[in-house]
Write a protein that holds these residues in place. Sequence first.
Motif, PDB file in Angstrom:
ATOM      1  N   CYS A  19       0.834  -1.204   0.000  1.00 40.67           N
ATOM      2  CA  CYS A  19       0.000   0.000   0.000  1.00 40.67           C
ATOM      3  C   CYS A  19       0.864   1.247   0.000  1.00 40.67           C
ATOM      4  N   SER A  20       1.917   1.237   0.810  1.00 42.61           N
ATOM      5  CA  SER A  20       2.817   2.386   0.878  1.00 42.61           C
ATOM      6  C   SER A  20       3.478   2.632  -0.469  1.00 42.61           C
ATOM      7  N   LYS A  21       3.924   1.557  -1.112  1.00 41.94           N
ATOM      8  CA  LYS A  21       4.601   1.683  -2.392  1.00 41.94           C
ATOM      9  C   LYS A  21       3.628   2.184  -3.456  1.00 41.94           C
ATOM     10  N   GLN A  22       2.395   1.689  -3.453  1.00 43.15           N
ATOM     11  CA  GLN A  22       1.396   2.148  -4.424  1.00 43.15           C
ATOM     12  C   GLN A  22       1.074   3.613  -4.213  1.00 43.15           C
ATOM     13  N   GLY A  23       0.966   4.054  -2.961  1.00 44.10           N
ATOM     14  CA  GLY A  23       0.652   5.445  -2.672  1.00 44.10           C
ATOM     15  C   GLY A  23       1.722   6.383  -3.205  1.00 44.10           C
ATOM     16  N   LYS A  24       2.980   6.028  -3.017  1.00 42.31           N
ATOM     17  CA  LYS A  24       4.069   6.869  -3.506  1.00 42.31           C
ATOM     18  C   LYS A  24       4.083   6.902  -5.019  1.00 42.31           C
ATOM     19  N   THR A  25       3.847   5.751  -5.656  1.00 41.77           N
ATOM     20  CA  THR A  25       3.844   5.699  -7.111  1.00 41.77           C
ATOM     21  C   THR A  25       2.695   6.523  -7.668  1.00 41.77           C
ATOM     22  N   ALA A  26       1.525   6.423  -7.056  1.00 42.37           N
ATOM     23  CA  ALA A  26       0.371   7.187  -7.536  1.00 42.37           C
ATOM     24  C   ALA A  26       0.634   8.679  -7.414  1.00 42.37           C
ATOM     25  N   THR A  27       1.231   9.114  -6.299  1.00 34.12           N
ATOM     26  CA  THR A  27       1.534  10.530  -6.122  1.00 34.12           C
ATOM     27  C   THR A  27       2.524  11.002  -7.176  1.00 34.12           C
ATOM     28  N   ALA A  28       3.577  10.235  -7.407  1.00 36.76           N
ATOM     29  CA  ALA A  28       4.565  10.613  -8.420  1.00 36.76           C
ATOM     30  C   ALA A  28       3.916  10.678  -9.796  1.00 36.76           C
ATOM     31  N   ARG A  29       3.043   9.737 -10.094  1.00 37.95           N
ATOM     32  CA  ARG A  29       2.373   9.709 -11.394  1.00 37.95           C
ATOM     33  C   ARG A  29       1.454  10.923 -11.530  1.00 37.95           C
ATOM     34  N   ASP A  30       0.714  11.265 -10.468  1.00 37.51           N
ATOM     35  CA  ASP A  30      -0.179  12.413 -10.521  1.00 37.51           C
ATOM     36  C   ASP A  30       0.597  13.695 -10.764  1.00 37.51           C
ATOM     37  N   LEU A  31       1.725  13.854 -10.095  1.00 34.99           N
ATOM     38  CA  LEU A  31       2.504  15.077 -10.226  1.00 34.99           C
ATOM     39  C   LEU A  31       3.261  15.134 -11.547  1.00 34.99           C
ATOM     40  N   SER A  32       3.477  13.987 -12.188  1.00 41.44           N
ATOM     41  CA  SER A  32       4.131  14.021 -13.498  1.00 41.44           C
ATOM     42  C   SER A  32       3.199  14.653 -14.527  1.00 41.44           C
ATOM     43  N   GLN A  33       1.923  14.712 -14.216  1.00 43.70           N
ATOM     44  CA  GLN A  33       0.930  15.340 -15.095  1.00 43.70           C
ATOM     45  C   GLN A  33       0.693  16.800 -14.714  1.00 43.70           C
ATOM     46  N   PHE A  34       1.544  17.360 -13.887  1.00 41.67           N
ATOM     47  CA  PHE A  34       1.393  18.723 -13.393  1.00 41.67           C
ATOM     48  C   PHE A  34       1.423  19.726 -14.538  1.00 41.67           C
ATOM     49  N   GLU A  35       0.457  20.613 -14.538  1.00 45.59           N
ATOM     50  CA  GLU A  35       0.369  21.690 -15.522  1.00 45.59           C
ATOM     51  C   GLU A  35       0.194  23.007 -14.790  1.00 45.59           C
ATOM     52  N   CYS A  36       0.952  24.014 -15.184  1.00 37.30           N
ATOM     53  CA  CYS A  36       0.815  25.331 -14.561  1.00 37.30           C
ATOM     54  C   CYS A  36      -0.525  25.981 -14.881  1.00 37.30           C
ATOM     55  N   ASN A  37      -0.951  25.898 -16.123  1.00 42.83           N
ATOM     56  CA  ASN A  37      -2.217  26.502 -16.562  1.00 42.83           C
ATOM     57  C   ASN A  37      -2.337  27.972 -16.179  1.00 42.83           C
ATOM     58  N   GLU A  38      -1.190  28.657 -16.156  1.00 43.13           N
ATOM     59  CA  GLU A  38      -1.158  30.095 -15.874  1.00 43.13           C
ATOM     60  C   GLU A  38      -1.803  30.449 -14.531  1.00 43.13           C
ATOM     61  N   ARG A  39      -1.744  29.517 -13.582  1.00 41.57           N
ATOM     62  CA  ARG A  39      -2.352  29.770 -12.273  1.00 41.57           C
ATOM     63  C   ARG A  39      -1.504  30.739 -11.473  1.00 41.57           C
ATOM     64  N   ARG A  40      -2.180  31.678 -10.825  1.00 44.87           N
ATOM     65  CA  ARG A  40      -1.506  32.626  -9.945  1.00 44.87           C
ATOM     66  C   ARG A  40      -2.516  33.150  -8.941  1.00 44.87           C
ATOM     67  N   VAL A  41      -2.008  33.500  -7.791  1.00 47.81           N
ATOM     68  CA  VAL A  41      -2.831  34.124  -6.763  1.00 47.81           C
ATOM     69  C   VAL A  41      -1.914  35.050  -5.978  1.00 47.81           C
ATOM     70  N   GLU A  42      -2.410  36.231  -5.701  1.00 48.92           N
ATOM     71  CA  GLU A  42      -1.602  37.191  -4.972  1.00 48.92           C
ATOM     72  C   GLU A  42      -2.495  38.158  -4.219  1.00 48.92           C
ATOM     73  N   TYR A  43      -1.902  38.741  -3.195  1.00 48.50           N
ATOM     74  CA  TYR A  43      -2.599  39.834  -2.522  1.00 48.50           C
ATOM     75  C   TYR A  43      -1.586  40.904  -2.188  1.00 48.50           C
ATOM     76  N   PHE A  44      -2.096  42.085  -2.051  1.00 47.18           N
ATOM     77  CA  PHE A  44      -1.315  43.267  -1.698  1.00 47.18           C
ATOM     78  C   PHE A  44      -2.153  44.009  -0.669  1.00 47.18           C
ATOM     79  N   VAL A  45      -1.526  44.482   0.396  1.00 47.72           N
ATOM     80  CA  VAL A  45      -2.242  45.244   1.409  1.00 47.72           C
ATOM     81  C   VAL A  45      -1.481  46.540   1.699  1.00 47.72           C
ATOM     82  N   ALA A  46      -2.210  47.610   1.767  1.00 46.78           N
ATOM     83  CA  ALA A  46      -1.651  48.917   2.127  1.00 46.78           C
ATOM     84  C   ALA A  46      -2.286  49.346   3.444  1.00 46.78           C
TER      85      ALA A  46
END
Length: 165
Positions: A19-46
Amino acid sequence: MSLVRAALIASAVATLFSCSKQGKTATARDLSQFECNERRVEYFVAGGFGAEEAGVTMVCDNQNPRIEKWRVDDGERSESTHELSSHQFNEVWIRIDSTGWRHLSEECKNPGAESDDPAYVIDVGDHAKNISINCQGKTLPFPYDRIVNELDLRAAGFGEQESAL
């Protein structure tokens, strides 16, 4: 009886290992499909408590997620930028996305805000939509506060702790 007990323990260890080995493999596989998709988030406070101006930006472009925190005190700007792993970026983005930012008004309603309270600008976007929100108050209403808090929490993970390593 000890033979049965040994077999049960061996079976449990094998199950846990697989189970531990499958969990690590699944996480690595999911992140290999990582796409930025121009995502951003920011805040500024004065006018905030900690500085004349301050902000945090989390952005992902060219498959390069990073976070920047900055502040202006006595006219001097200081900033620090840190790379994020795709996993770190996705963890924060999932929580930001759960605020329903795509459906928020560009003017937040904060009835308890005073005219001299800190003024926030929150920008969130991806490849499909971008919004800019103005909000004023010592305490921001939900869910605007969650966006700012998530960025602050992620940005707080960098700095003094790193220099101790």
